[in-house]
Each structure stands twice: as structure tokens, then as C-alpha cells.
Motif scaffolding. Structure first.
Motif, PDB file in Angstrom:
ATOM      1  N   SER A 163      -4.720   7.403   6.653  1.00  0.00           N
ATOM      2  CA  SER A 163      -3.523   8.142   6.447  1.00  0.00           C
ATOM      3  C   SER A 163      -2.654   7.879   7.520  1.00  0.00           C
ATOM      4  O   SER A 163      -1.369   7.860   7.325  1.00  0.00           O
ATOM      5  CB  SER A 163      -3.833   9.629   6.534  1.00  0.00           C
ATOM      6  N   VAL A 164      -3.172   7.948   8.785  1.00  0.00           N
ATOM      7  CA  VAL A 164      -2.295   7.342  10.070  1.00  0.00           C
ATOM      8  C   VAL A 164      -1.684   6.016   9.729  1.00  0.00           C
ATOM      9  O   VAL A 164      -0.518   5.891   9.823  1.00  0.00           O
ATOM     10  CB  VAL A 164      -3.125   7.373  11.335  1.00  0.00           C
ATOM     11  N   LEU A 165      -2.170   5.123   9.160  1.00  0.00           N
ATOM     12  CA  LEU A 165      -1.806   3.835   9.172  1.00  0.00           C
ATOM     13  C   LEU A 165      -0.649   3.877   7.890  1.00  0.00           C
ATOM     14  O   LEU A 165       0.378   3.369   8.077  1.00  0.00           O
ATOM     15  CB  LEU A 165      -2.879   2.664   8.362  1.00  0.00           C
ATOM     16  N   LEU A 166      -0.923   4.726   6.693  1.00  0.00           N
ATOM     17  CA  LEU A 166       0.001   4.750   5.758  1.00  0.00           C
ATOM     18  C   LEU A 166       1.392   5.481   6.316  1.00  0.00           C
ATOM     19  O   LEU A 166       2.229   5.375   5.917  1.00  0.00           O
ATOM     20  CB  LEU A 166      -0.713   5.513   4.483  1.00  0.00           C
ATOM     21  N   ALA A 167       0.901   6.441   7.060  1.00  0.00           N
ATOM     22  CA  ALA A 167       2.192   7.364   7.640  1.00  0.00           C
ATOM     23  C   ALA A 167       3.133   6.425   8.766  1.00  0.00           C
ATOM     24  O   ALA A 167       4.278   6.564   8.514  1.00  0.00           O
ATOM     25  CB  ALA A 167       1.798   8.510   8.538  1.00  0.00           C
ATOM     26  N   ALA A 168       2.550   5.785   9.361  1.00  0.00           N
ATOM     27  CA  ALA A 168       3.241   4.612  10.051  1.00  0.00           C
ATOM     28  C   ALA A 168       3.948   3.632   9.236  1.00  0.00           C
ATOM     29  O   ALA A 168       5.128   3.364   9.748  1.00  0.00           O
ATOM     30  CB  ALA A 168       2.147   3.830  11.263  1.00  0.00           C
ATOM     31  N   ARG A 169       3.418   2.988   8.236  1.00  0.00           N
ATOM     32  CA  ARG A 169       4.146   2.116   7.308  1.00  0.00           C
ATOM     33  C   ARG A 169       5.297   3.034   6.752  1.00  0.00           C
ATOM     34  O   ARG A 169       6.564   2.518   6.587  1.00  0.00           O
ATOM     35  CB  ARG A 169       3.028   1.801   6.431  1.00  0.00           C
ATOM     36  N   ALA A 170       5.046   4.203   6.392  1.00  0.00           N
ATOM     37  CA  ALA A 170       6.289   5.071   5.717  1.00  0.00           C
ATOM     38  C   ALA A 170       7.203   5.221   6.526  1.00  0.00           C
ATOM     39  O   ALA A 170       8.580   5.322   6.120  1.00  0.00           O
ATOM     40  CB  ALA A 170       5.633   6.292   5.206  1.00  0.00           C
ATOM     41  N   ALA A 171       6.955   5.363   8.062  1.00  0.00           N
ATOM     42  CA  ALA A 171       7.988   5.653   9.094  1.00  0.00           C
ATOM     43  C   ALA A 171       8.538   4.212   9.372  1.00  0.00           C
ATOM     44  O   ALA A 171       9.573   4.281  10.317  1.00  0.00           O
ATOM     45  CB  ALA A 171       7.191   6.104  10.387  1.00  0.00           C
ATOM     46  N   GLY A 172       8.260   3.161   8.692  1.00  0.00           N
ATOM     47  CA  GLY A 172       9.168   1.970   8.904  1.00  0.00           C
ATOM     48  C   GLY A 172       8.306   0.930   9.554  1.00  0.00           C
ATOM     49  O   GLY A 172       8.962  -0.389   9.716  1.00  0.00           O
ATOM     50  N   SER A 173       6.896   0.971   9.905  1.00  0.00           N
ATOM     51  CA  SER A 173       6.248  -0.119  10.779  1.00  0.00           C
ATOM     52  C   SER A 173       5.670  -1.171   9.847  1.00  0.00           C
ATOM     53  O   SER A 173       5.456  -0.605   8.707  1.00  0.00           O
ATOM     54  CB  SER A 173       4.982   0.717  11.404  1.00  0.00           C
ATOM     55  N   ASP A 174       5.703  -2.311  10.258  1.00  0.00           N
ATOM     56  CA  ASP A 174       5.144  -3.308   9.437  1.00  0.00           C
ATOM     57  C   ASP A 174       3.960  -3.767   9.368  1.00  0.00           C
ATOM     58  O   ASP A 174       3.250  -4.663   8.841  1.00  0.00           O
ATOM     59  CB  ASP A 174       6.067  -4.464   9.341  1.00  0.00           C
ATOM     60  N   ALA A 179       0.827  -1.105  -0.096  1.00  0.00           N
ATOM     61  CA  ALA A 179       0.045  -0.028  -0.054  1.00  0.00           C
ATOM     62  C   ALA A 179       0.829   1.249   0.200  1.00  0.00           C
ATOM     63  O   ALA A 179       1.889   1.333   0.740  1.00  0.00           O
ATOM     64  CB  ALA A 179      -0.967   0.082   1.321  1.00  0.00           C
ATOM     65  N   ASP A 180       0.480   2.299  -0.772  1.00  0.00           N
ATOM     66  CA  ASP A 180       1.368   3.566  -0.798  1.00  0.00           C
ATOM     67  C   ASP A 180       0.083   4.615  -1.036  1.00  0.00           C
ATOM     68  O   ASP A 180       0.750   5.888  -1.332  1.00  0.00           O
ATOM     69  CB  ASP A 180       2.193   3.578  -1.997  1.00  0.00           C
ATOM     70  N   SER A 181      -0.999   4.256  -1.048  1.00  0.00           N
ATOM     71  CA  SER A 181      -2.048   5.518  -1.139  1.00  0.00           C
ATOM     72  C   SER A 181      -3.324   4.947  -0.575  1.00  0.00           C
ATOM     73  O   SER A 181      -3.640   3.737  -0.133  1.00  0.00           O
ATOM     74  CB  SER A 181      -2.456   5.773  -2.598  1.00  0.00           C
ATOM     75  N   ILE A 182      -4.092   5.851  -0.152  1.00  0.00           N
ATOM     76  CA  ILE A 182      -5.656   5.551   0.410  1.00  0.00           C
ATOM     77  C   ILE A 182      -6.136   4.653  -0.318  1.00  0.00           C
ATOM     78  O   ILE A 182      -7.170   3.786   0.213  1.00  0.00           O
ATOM     79  CB  ILE A 182      -6.335   6.944   0.618  1.00  0.00           C
ATOM     80  N   ASP A 183      -6.097   4.590  -1.495  1.00  0.00           N
ATOM     81  CA  ASP A 183      -6.977   3.545  -2.468  1.00  0.00           C
ATOM     82  C   ASP A 183      -6.513   2.293  -2.167  1.00  0.00           C
ATOM     83  O   ASP A 183      -7.204   1.171  -2.595  1.00  0.00           O
ATOM     84  CB  ASP A 183      -6.706   3.962  -4.078  1.00  0.00           C
ATOM     85  N   SER A 196     -11.696   5.576   3.513  1.00  0.00           N
ATOM     86  CA  SER A 196     -11.334   6.160   4.878  1.00  0.00           C
ATOM     87  C   SER A 196     -10.066   7.238   4.564  1.00  0.00           C
ATOM     88  O   SER A 196      -9.331   7.002   3.576  1.00  0.00           O
ATOM     89  CB  SER A 196     -10.636   5.056   5.770  1.00  0.00           C
ATOM     90  N   GLU A 197     -10.217   8.448   5.055  1.00  0.00           N
ATOM     91  CA  GLU A 197      -9.112   9.375   4.679  1.00  0.00           C
ATOM     92  C   GLU A 197      -8.243   9.395   6.007  1.00  0.00           C
ATOM     93  O   GLU A 197      -7.066   8.998   5.903  1.00  0.00           O
ATOM     94  CB  GLU A 197      -9.888  10.708   4.614  1.00  0.00           C
ATOM     95  N   TYR A 198      -8.669   9.927   7.093  1.00  0.00           N
ATOM     96  CA  TYR A 198      -7.773  10.167   8.363  1.00  0.00           C
ATOM     97  C   TYR A 198      -7.236   9.102   8.885  1.00  0.00           C
ATOM     98  O   TYR A 198      -5.929   8.675   9.055  1.00  0.00           O
ATOM     99  CB  TYR A 198      -8.404  10.905   9.531  1.00  0.00           C
ATOM    100  N   VAL A 199      -7.906   7.892   9.505  1.00  0.00           N
ATOM    101  CA  VAL A 199      -7.243   6.686   9.737  1.00  0.00           C
ATOM    102  C   VAL A 199      -6.374   5.987   8.970  1.00  0.00           C
ATOM    103  O   VAL A 199      -5.369   5.502   9.162  1.00  0.00           O
ATOM    104  CB  VAL A 199      -8.471   5.651  10.264  1.00  0.00           C
TER     105      VAL A 199
END
Length: 299
Positions: free
Chosen positions: A207-218, A171-175, A202-205
């Protein structure tokens, strides 16, 4: 539920066999010889000859099918092609037409739910986007059932509503993130899921998930619930690492900063500010784990 193999059996094979039977008859084969060459009964050949078998026009008009019929007919008539080779050549074309091609299109037309994935995928591919997406949705449905059956969960739903979201592995986008359209809401003290989960809702939740993954979380799933100190303490008692984050406008930076301070955190929270409701976000390896974490808060 209709399998693509049913399209092969119901649409392709009757059409292909009738075309090949006609080709062989034109080459001087008797009805008995046609039946032997095709491995079918003479009565079946008779049905083909009299037009008693429904044929699919799209398959009839396909140049590749016509070319195969001619090649196989000529090979069988001359003896240069064995029945085994004729079978293999037909199987090769069938597999080709199933992969984002003619048979995939026919299948999609008969199963409209496949349309959203386009026709450029192989339904037999274990790594197909379709299979991956459906597995995410299946996991999400299981997580939602956990929440619907969790006594007292409704009181954890914030004013903005709760959403349980899950994403595909890449995943790399809200879609690429599935969630509940309209969010999970409290209806007379009961958590209510208003619609089937979908991708891109979903937009905000998300976005939080994607941001966590971008920060290195699996992690691949997330859920938001009402914030208070008791909720936070209950999650910590389960073994979750917690960290506060701030920043409503730049979620990716805020989440990255928070996880930079505590990389193992699986609970992110914000205590709120003017116009911003205090919220807790639980991150998890899958939807069911996320749902069970918040269910255990109210046990």
C-alpha cells in the motif's frame, strides 16, 4: 520446462500431417506423392497410414484444423496451391492457436504453473503480462538473496516483520505487487525468507508503494525496516531524501501529503504511536536497489 514450440512439434504437427496425409490419399495421391507434398519420408507416411503416430484428439476435433486440412488438401490436389502457400497457411493457423487458443490451452495443461495467467495471452509477446510478472518476481528473488546474505540485516527487522515488494509497471492494486508470503522474519539472528515471492500477498508495504506511485513517484520497489535515528541517518548518508508521514488508516493521503512536502524523498518513516510500531520505508527503482540500500545500513 516445456516450450510451446514442443507442443507444436509433439502434438500439432503429427496430428496435422496425419490428417493431411489421409486427406490426400482420399484424393488419389500415392504414398510417394503424399511424401513429396508434405516434405516427409515415405516411411513417415506409412506410419501415418497405419496409425502408428499418436494424435491429439483436441487438435483432431478442432473445426479450424479440419477446415485447413480440407483447404490445403484441395489446393494441393488441384494445383491451385503451392507447397509454400500450404506451409504459410499452416504457420498462420499455428500462430493463431498459440495465442490464447487451442495450443496455448494444451501448453497450459502440460505446464500447470501457467494456469494462474489464464490462456488469454501470447507467450511470444514480449509485452505479455506473464513475461512482465515473471521479470518482477525474478528481480524480487535477486533482492531477497541480497538480504539473506547481508550480515546483520536481521537486526533491522521490526516486530511486524520485513517485506520486500515490487510491482509491475502499470500497477494499480495490491494484486499487481509481489512480496514474500508471511514476510521476512528473524530466526535466531538470521533473516529468513519463508516462501517464494508471490503477487497479492503484501498489504501494508504494498500500500505504501502504491501510494507513492499514485503521488507521482516512479519507484517500483519498497522495503520496510525498523526505525531508529541511526538507521535514518545511515540512509541519509547514502544520499536518500527522507520525510516523515503520519496516518495508519489512510495511507494514500498520508504518503501523498509527505511526498507533497518533499517530492524527491525515497525514505518515508513514521516514529510510531499507541499500537503503531515505528517503521522506515525505503523506496527504490527496483528490488535489488531497495535491498542494497538497507544492506548498506548494517555494513
Amino acid at each position: 520446462m516445456k516450450f510451446i514450440e514442443e507442443v507444436v512439434v509433439d502434438e500439432f504437427l503429427p496430428t496435422y500431417r496425419s490428417m493431411l496425409a489421409a486427406d490426400l490419399r482420399d484424393r488419389g495421391f500415392t504414398q510417394s506423392e503424399v511424401a513429396q507434398a508434405l516434405g516427409i519420408s515415405q516411411s513417415a507416411v506409412s506410419k501415418y497410414a497405419h496409425g502408428d503416430v499418436a494424435r491429439n484428439d483436441a487438435i483432431l476435433d478442432d473445426d479450424r484444423v479440419q477446415e485447413l486440412v480440407g483447404t490445403v488438401g484441395e489446393g494441393l490436389a488441384s494445383g491451385d496451391m503451392s507447397p509454400v502457400q500450404a506451409l504459410v497457411e499452416a504457420e498462420v493457423l499455428i500462430r493463431r492457436l498459440e495465442r490464447g487458443d487451442l495450443l496455448a490451452t494444451i501448453h497450459r495443461d502440460e505446464v500447470p504453473e501457467l494456469a494462474e495467467y489464464g490462456s488469454d495471452f501470447a507467450i511470444h509477446d514480449p509485452e505479455s503480462d506473464l513475461r512482465t510478472a515473471e521479470r518482477v518476481l525474478s528481480s524480487l528473488r535477486r533482492g531477497l538473496r541480497v538480504l539473506e546474505n547481508a550480515s546483520g540485516f536481521a537486526r533491522l527487522i521490526p516486530n511486524v516483520g520485513t517485506n520486500l515488494v515490487a510491482c509491475t509497471p502499470d500497477a494499480d492494486s495490491i494484486d499487481d505487487v509481489a512480496g514474500v508470503p508471511g514476510r521476512i522474519v528473524d530466526v535466531k539472528g538470521r533473516a529468513t525468507v519463508p516462501a517464494e515471492p508471490e503477487f497479492g500477498v503484501s498489504e501494508y508495504v504494498a500500500s505504501v508503494l502504491l501510494a507513492a506511485r499514485a503521488a507521482g513517484s516512479d519507484v517500483t520497489a519498497a522495503i520496510n525496516v525498523r526505525y531508529d535515528e541511526d538507521v535514518l541517518a545511515a540512509l541519509e548518508a547514502q544520499g536518500h531524501e527522507t520525510v516523515e508521514f503520519e496516518g495508519e488508516d489512510d495511507i494514500e493521503t498520508a504518503v501523498a501529503d509527505a511526498l507533497g512536502k518533499r517530492p524527491d524523498a525515497t525514505v518515508l518513516y513514521q516514529t510510531g504511536s499507541y499500537g503503531v510500531e515505528p517503521i522506515v520505508y525505503v523506496l527504490a527503482e527496483d528490488s535489488v536497489s531497495a535491498a542494497e540500500a538497507v544492506r548498506n545500513v548494517v555494513r
